[in-house]
Design a protein around this motif. Structure first.
Motif, mmCIF file in Angstrom:
data_model
loop_
_atom_site.group_PDB
_atom_site.id
_atom_site.type_symbol
_atom_site.label_atom_id
_atom_site.label_comp_id
_atom_site.label_asym_id
_atom_site.label_seq_id
_atom_site.Cartn_x
_atom_site.Cartn_y
_atom_site.Cartn_z
ATOM 1 N N GLU A 1 0.816 -1.211 0.000
ATOM 2 C CA GLU A 1 0.000 0.000 0.000
ATOM 3 C C GLU A 1 0.854 1.267 0.000
ATOM 4 O O GLU A 1 0.518 2.244 -0.654
ATOM 5 N N ILE A 2 1.959 1.251 0.741
ATOM 6 C CA ILE A 2 2.796 2.463 0.809
ATOM 7 C C ILE A 2 3.992 2.384 -0.143
ATOM 8 O O ILE A 2 4.832 3.278 -0.168
ATOM 9 N N GLU A 3 4.053 1.265 -0.898
ATOM 10 C CA GLU A 3 5.113 1.061 -1.893
ATOM 11 C C GLU A 3 6.505 1.140 -1.265
ATOM 12 O O GLU A 3 7.389 1.846 -1.734
ATOM 13 N N MET A 4 6.648 0.426 -0.160
ATOM 14 C CA MET A 4 7.947 0.313 0.500
ATOM 15 C C MET A 4 8.260 -1.156 0.716
ATOM 16 O O MET A 4 7.411 -2.030 0.505
ATOM 17 N N ASP A 5 9.483 -1.425 1.150
ATOM 18 C CA ASP A 5 9.890 -2.800 1.379
ATOM 19 C C ASP A 5 9.260 -3.359 2.655
ATOM 20 O O ASP A 5 8.994 -2.622 3.604
ATOM 21 N N VAL A 6 9.036 -4.678 2.671
ATOM 22 C CA VAL A 6 8.462 -5.344 3.837
ATOM 23 C C VAL A 6 9.339 -5.133 5.071
ATOM 24 O O VAL A 6 8.841 -4.943 6.186
ATOM 25 N N SER A 7 10.662 -5.134 4.876
ATOM 26 C CA SER A 7 11.583 -4.970 6.008
ATOM 27 C C SER A 7 11.414 -3.602 6.666
ATOM 28 O O SER A 7 11.580 -3.463 7.882
#
Length: 486
Positions: A383-389
């Motif tokens: 949703e925020i277009e960032m990495d899972v980490s």
């Protein structure tokens, strides 16, 4: 034979700045404040802006800018000095959020001083008549008491340690004799070697009513049967009624299994949770704010601008001056990066928590855990277009203040399962129902995992017995036999 050839290789590496940013993101508010303090101490080019009045600083900055409007640059080792003079003290670098103001009080946690638990016990020893050997043994035993109030070491090991470290040569019988003195100290039960001994000591110091005497006999002579709740065997062994057994059990339940924890004067540092976010309901809508302590006021030290100004105006550039400019460049680069990293951290935290808040909107509006939607790290990351980490770093160590209490963010994440209507539901919802069913069960005949699975199936959650057992263990609910009461 040597050969020469070209090889193209695509690789992805994290820069030191990216690694440091990831470390900053995972820090909760208090740890972040410590990291900020450390950076301010290590980098003289970074200033918190709390020493001078804001308007005085801005006036001085404006004058400095006017003097360098000619955009003239002096290059020393490819250093453009104007790059450093023109940006860092712009007020835009002073990061802030909607719930922070410059006059916010600095909040620090006071630590209470007092007598340690060990010292408290040693002080009590002064009321006993002990010879030198007995006092050495007693003080060593007291020093071996852990924070729960137990001595979890064999007497033979204590005897060896006394010989090697204290030069006290004694016997296990003598240590046992002194240990009985330690057992007389307060709080009752301190110095016990196991739970059975701890409970037995406490019961022996109570008024010896029939209920207390029966409880002592049960603890001393049938402890294993008592812990396994084999009540029928206890009734037969002691030839008592259920009512007598109930009264004896009630006496045991009043005891303290961790006498060390009852000492209020101990000096253990209490961990204070500082919420990193706050969620409020305003006119039926959710409002998210980031703790202002995550948004410090930072800028580059004015003294460093004056040093660059002096170098720029000097006509003769000595080697020492050039070396100084190189040093200043390193510190200014570090300061500029750190300020930018804080801005990125602040933005990442806010965006991530905002996505979580909207994803779990029903829960935050009602406080009903059954309204928690199934949510995994990837849902928010996408949703925020960032990495899972990155999401993981935010969720694992941050707290949010909600109308229903302060919660660890990772608690809002849960796996999903499909109910009998084909809808995906959160495992948190199932655990809440399981907890409710166990609370309402007949404690004389507690429900087995098989029976719990059947009830959940009737409620529309078809899960296996082993899954029920797993959820029960995660909720710290004991097996049916240990939940039994008479």
């Amino acid at each position: 034979m040597l050969k020469q050839y070209l090889q193209f290789k695509l690789s992805q590496k994290l820069s030191p700045q990216q690694i440091q940013l990831m470390k900053l993101i995972q820090l909760p508010t208090q740890a972040f404040e410590q990291r900020l303090k450390q950076e301010l101490e290590e980098n003289p080019a970074l200033d918190s802006g709390k020493e001078e009045k804001e308007n005085e600083f801005d006036d001085d900055f404006d004058n400095t800018q006017d003097e360098f409007d000619d955009n003239e640059s002096i290059n020393t080792e490819d250093i453009n000095i104007d790059d450093y003079l023109s940006d860092d003290e712009i007020p835009d670098y002073r990061t802030s959020v909607n719930n922070y103001s410059a006059d916010d009080d600095e909040k620090s946690i006071p630590y209470a001083s007092g007598t340690s638990f060990t010292q408290h016990l040693k002080t009590q020893l002064n009321t006993y008549r002990l010879n030198d050997e007995e006092r050495d043994i007693a003080e060593f035993l007291v020093g071996s008491v852990d924070e729960s109030g137990y001595i979890r070491r064999e007497l033979s090991d204590i005897m060896d340690d006394l010989a090697f470290t204290q030069n006290v040569y004694t016997t296990e019988e003598k240590i046992e004799e002194v240990l009985n003195i330690v057992h007389q100290l307060d709080p009752a039960g301190v110095g016990a070697r196991n739970l059975q001994e701890c409970l037995s000591i406490q019961l022996s110091r109570k008024e010896q009513t029939p209920d207390v005497e029966l409880a002592s006999n049960i603890i001393n002579k049938a402890f294993e049967q008592f812990t396994k709740k084999h009540y029928k065997k206890l009734l037969q062994k002691f030839d008592i009624t259920e009512e007598q057994l109930k009264d004896a059990i009630r006496e045991v339940e009043r005891l303290n299994p961790k006498p060390g924890g009852s000492y209020s004067g101990n000096n253990r540092i209490v961990e204070h949770v500082v919420p990193d976010f706050a969620i409020k309901i305003v006119n039926g809508e959710l409002e998210l704010t980031l703790n202002g302590r995550n948004a410090p006021e930072l800028h580059v030290s004015r003294e460093y601008n004056n040093m660059l100004k002096g170098y720029k105006e000097s006509k003769d550039k000595s080697k020492s001056q050039k070396d100084a400019v190189l040093f200043i460049k390193q510190k200014l680069d570090a300061a500029k990066w750190f300020i930018e990293a804080i801005k990125q951290r602040q933005q990442t935290l806010f965006v991530t928590m905002s996505a979580i808040m909207h994803y779990q909107k029903e829960y935050f509006l009602t406080g009903d855990e059954r309204k928690l939607r199934p949510m995994i790290l990837k849902d928010i990351a996408d949703e925020i277009e960032m990495d899972v980490s990155t999401v993981s770093r935010v969720a694992n160590s941050k707290y949010v203040d909600t109308p229903y209490g302060t919660k660890l963010i990772k608690e809002f994440f849960s796996e999903s399962m499909t109910n009998d209507q084909g809808e995906e539901v959160s495992t948190r919802e199932i655990k809440k129902i399981l907890e409710t069913v166990v609370e309402e069960e007949n404690k004389k005949k507690p429900l087995t995992d098989e029976a719990l699975a059947k009830i959940l199936k009737e409620k529309g959650y078809p899960i296996a017995r082993r899954t029920v057992a797993k959820y029960r263990e995660q909720l710290d609910i004991p097996v049916a036999r240990l939940r039994k009461k008479i």
